[in-house]
Design a protein around this motif. Structure first.
Motif, short mmCIF file in Angstrom:
data_model
loop_
_atom_site.label_atom_id
_atom_site.label_comp_id
_atom_site.label_asym_id
_atom_site.label_seq_id
_atom_site.Cartn_x
_atom_site.Cartn_y
_atom_site.Cartn_z
N PRO A 114 0.90 -1.11 -0.14
CA PRO A 114 -0.14 -0.13 0.00
C PRO A 114 0.86 1.35 0.00
O PRO A 114 0.14 2.38 -0.51
N MET A 115 2.14 1.20 0.12
CA MET A 115 2.99 2.29 0.44
C MET A 115 3.46 2.52 -0.75
O MET A 115 4.39 3.78 -0.98
N ARG A 116 3.57 1.94 -1.79
CA ARG A 116 4.36 1.86 -3.00
C ARG A 116 3.81 2.85 -3.98
O ARG A 116 2.70 2.99 -4.00
N ARG A 117 4.65 3.49 -4.52
CA ARG A 117 4.48 4.72 -5.77
C ARG A 117 5.06 4.16 -6.96
O ARG A 117 6.20 4.65 -7.28
N ASN A 118 4.40 3.13 -7.55
CA ASN A 118 5.23 2.27 -8.64
C ASN A 118 4.96 2.85 -9.94
O ASN A 118 3.96 2.47 -10.52
N ALA A 119 6.05 3.74 -10.61
CA ALA A 119 5.75 4.28 -11.83
C ALA A 119 5.70 2.87 -12.93
O ALA A 119 4.88 3.11 -13.97
N GLY A 120 6.18 1.95 -12.71
CA GLY A 120 6.02 0.94 -13.71
C GLY A 120 4.82 0.36 -13.90
O GLY A 120 4.28 0.17 -14.82
N LEU A 121 4.25 0.33 -12.59
CA LEU A 121 2.81 -0.03 -12.62
C LEU A 121 1.97 1.06 -13.60
O LEU A 121 0.85 0.48 -14.29
N GLY A 122 2.34 2.15 -13.20
CA GLY A 122 1.49 3.25 -13.99
C GLY A 122 1.51 2.94 -15.56
O GLY A 122 0.57 3.08 -16.34
N MET A 123 2.96 2.62 -15.91
CA MET A 123 2.98 2.46 -17.27
C MET A 123 2.23 1.25 -17.96
O MET A 123 1.61 1.20 -18.98
N ALA A 124 2.32 0.38 -17.02
CA ALA A 124 1.51 -1.16 -17.30
C ALA A 124 0.26 -0.79 -17.71
O ALA A 124 -0.45 -1.27 -18.82
N ARG A 125 -0.54 0.10 -16.83
CA ARG A 125 -2.02 0.34 -17.13
C ARG A 125 -1.87 1.27 -18.15
O ARG A 125 -3.08 1.02 -18.90
N MET A 126 -1.10 2.03 -18.41
CA MET A 126 -1.37 3.15 -19.51
C MET A 126 -1.20 2.26 -20.94
O MET A 126 -1.59 2.62 -21.81
N THR A 127 -0.13 1.45 -20.80
CA THR A 127 -0.04 0.54 -22.07
C THR A 127 -1.16 -0.15 -22.48
O THR A 127 -1.65 -0.32 -23.74
N GLU A 128 -1.83 -0.75 -21.61
CA GLU A 128 -3.18 -1.40 -21.47
C GLU A 128 -4.12 -0.37 -22.26
O GLU A 128 -4.99 -0.88 -23.22
N LEU A 129 -4.41 0.81 -21.64
CA LEU A 129 -5.06 1.88 -22.22
C LEU A 129 -4.88 2.23 -23.40
O LEU A 129 -5.82 2.32 -24.42
N VAL A 130 -3.78 2.36 -24.16
CA VAL A 130 -3.20 2.56 -25.51
C VAL A 130 -3.89 1.53 -26.43
O VAL A 130 -4.61 1.86 -27.38
N HIS A 131 -3.66 0.16 -25.93
CA HIS A 131 -4.24 -0.95 -26.81
C HIS A 131 -5.77 -0.82 -26.67
O HIS A 131 -6.40 -0.85 -27.86
N GLU A 132 -6.39 -0.27 -25.56
CA GLU A 132 -7.70 -0.32 -25.63
C GLU A 132 -8.41 0.82 -26.50
O GLU A 132 -9.44 0.64 -27.35
#
Ligand code: HGY
Ligand code: MN
Ligand code: MN
Length: 419
Positions: A240-258
């Protein structure tokens, strides 16, 4: 049946193929393709070989301040506005042997064939090698033809940097290809421009066509996205304490595809470049920088994809305690090529008996920018499995021959055979 006038005028396919294979030896890749990135020593070597071949063909060279090379075959009327051909010799890091190179060396073969056939044209003919078409080392793509067409500013282009912080200006100086012509000085004196290029997609091969008569080109948005979180330990930081930019990119990659899938079949979207910081196995990435490549032949679709990403990405970032910044790293609108030039390409394919079809270019090309300042069209040939930007890119000798034959005849129609 007697050949139609000029029908038997053809290029020499063996000589063209030999030149393609010779150029492919410069800046070899690791899997049979090429890594001849712009403004590297390999690019300089390729330029030198091209310059030598053009000298042997009796062409005179002009170079502008961005290293664009212009090789001229004189016409009988020196005051007539020239006809241009050309493409690019720079490649992707894992590029093929034909992307861009076929257009430059196919144009050289046209010049050689005109010499062999002792044909003079009224108009001069100019063959161009455009600097930094690929935009892989220095974004954006088609950088130098963009400055030539007045889309980009020369100093801005000189300042573009690669991953090591080197600039276009420094590297062009280092390889000794800063010319004396003003970039774009020629743009108001182009009668017509034809670019021969491999399709880089599967349509022509699937349809069994030798020639693509390119009527339009897709538009493009390159968005450089920076997602910022916080570097921290991958082991001891509670989830819960993480601010993971890599996870942000992963979700934005999914968004680009969608987003791209929502606009099928006339849209594409992907992320081909990303830098993870600090890129250490046991550090949660505090920053990720990546580039989105959205394309569509429809202006509305193209802009809608960009707008939807700009609207939804900040929400993804907020939910993960991240921040996001979005900058335009490249853009051109969908292109409609010149009807007269497109007709000259279609006439040439007809006359030569090559199967052909109209096609929209999926990739961007220097012709897309030149089309803003002069009547322009493109000729495409198939490539095996539609594969490009991959070292396994392949074409057949017959496809190369067909493309260069059509280029010869389209250019002859525009340059006018002198009596
Ligand atoms: O990105 C493109 O479409 C081109 O290959 N530079
Ligand atoms: Mn290309
Ligand atoms: Mn390319």
């Amino acid at each position: 049946m007697a050949a139609a006038p000029g029908q038997n005028l053809r290029i020499d396919p063996e000589r063209l193929w030999d030149s393609l294979m010779e150029m492919a030896k410069i800046g070899p890749g690791v899997a049979g393709g090429n890594n001849r990135q712009t403004l590297t020593d390999a690019d300089a070597e390729g330029r030198k070989l091209f310059q030598a071949w053009c000298g042997d063909a009796g062409l005179t060279m002009g170079v502008d301040k961005l290293g664009n090379m212009f090789m001229t075959r004189a016409g009988t009327d020196p005051d007539a506005t020239p006809v241009y051909m050309g493409s690019h010799l720079d490649t992707q890091p894992t590029g093929g042997k034909y992307d861009g190179v076929l257009g430059v060396l196919g144009g050289l073969e046209v010049m050689r064939a005109l010499n062999d056939l002792d044909i003079r044209t009224r108009r001069p003919i100019v063959l161009t090698n455009w600097t930094n078409e690929e935009g892989t080392r220095f974004a954006p793509a088609m950088l130098a033809s963009g400055v030539f067409a007045g889309v980009h500013d020369l100093d801005w282009a000189y300042g573009r940097t690669d991953a090591e912080g080197k600039t276009v200006g420094e590297e062009l100086e280092r390889i000794g290809w800063v010319g004396d012509e003003e970039v774009g000085a020629r743009k108001d004196a182009i009668h017509a421009m034809f670019e021969l290029h491999i399709e880089q997609g599967p349509i022509l091969e699937a349809e069994g066509k030798d020639i693509g008569v390119v009527t339009h080109g897709q538009g493009l948005w390159w968005l450089e996205v920076t997602v910022t979180g916080k570097d921290s330990h991958t082991g001891s930081t509670p989830m819960p304490m993480r601010r993971n930019a890599g996870l942000g990119m992963a979700r934005m990659t999914e968004l680009v595809h969608e987003i791209a899938m929502k606009h099928q079949p006339r849209a594409v979207g992907a992320i081909g470049h990303c830098d993870v910081h600090p890129n250490s196995r046991n550090v949660i990435p505090g920053k990720v920088v990546f580039t989105i490549d959205f394309r569509s032949p429809d202006q509305e679709t193209l802009d809608a994809m960009k707008a939807e990403f700009e609207e939804r990405a900040p929400k993804i970032a907020k939910d993960l305690g991240l921040s996001v910044a979005i900058e335009v790293a490249g853009h051109f609108d969908p292109v409609t090529f010149d009807e007269g030039c497109v007709k000259a390409v279609r006439n040439a394919a007809e006359k030569l008996g090559y199967s052909h079809m109209d096609i929209v270019s999926g990739a961007g090309h220097d012709a897309c920018w030149v089309n803003k300042v002069a009547p322009t069209a493109m000729i495409m040939c198939p490539c095996v499995d539609g594969l490009s930007h991959n070292e396994a890119e392949e074409i057949t000798k017959d496809w190369a021959r067909a493309g260069a034959d059509v280029l010869l005849h389209a250019v002859l129609e525009a340059a006018e055979v002198a009596e």
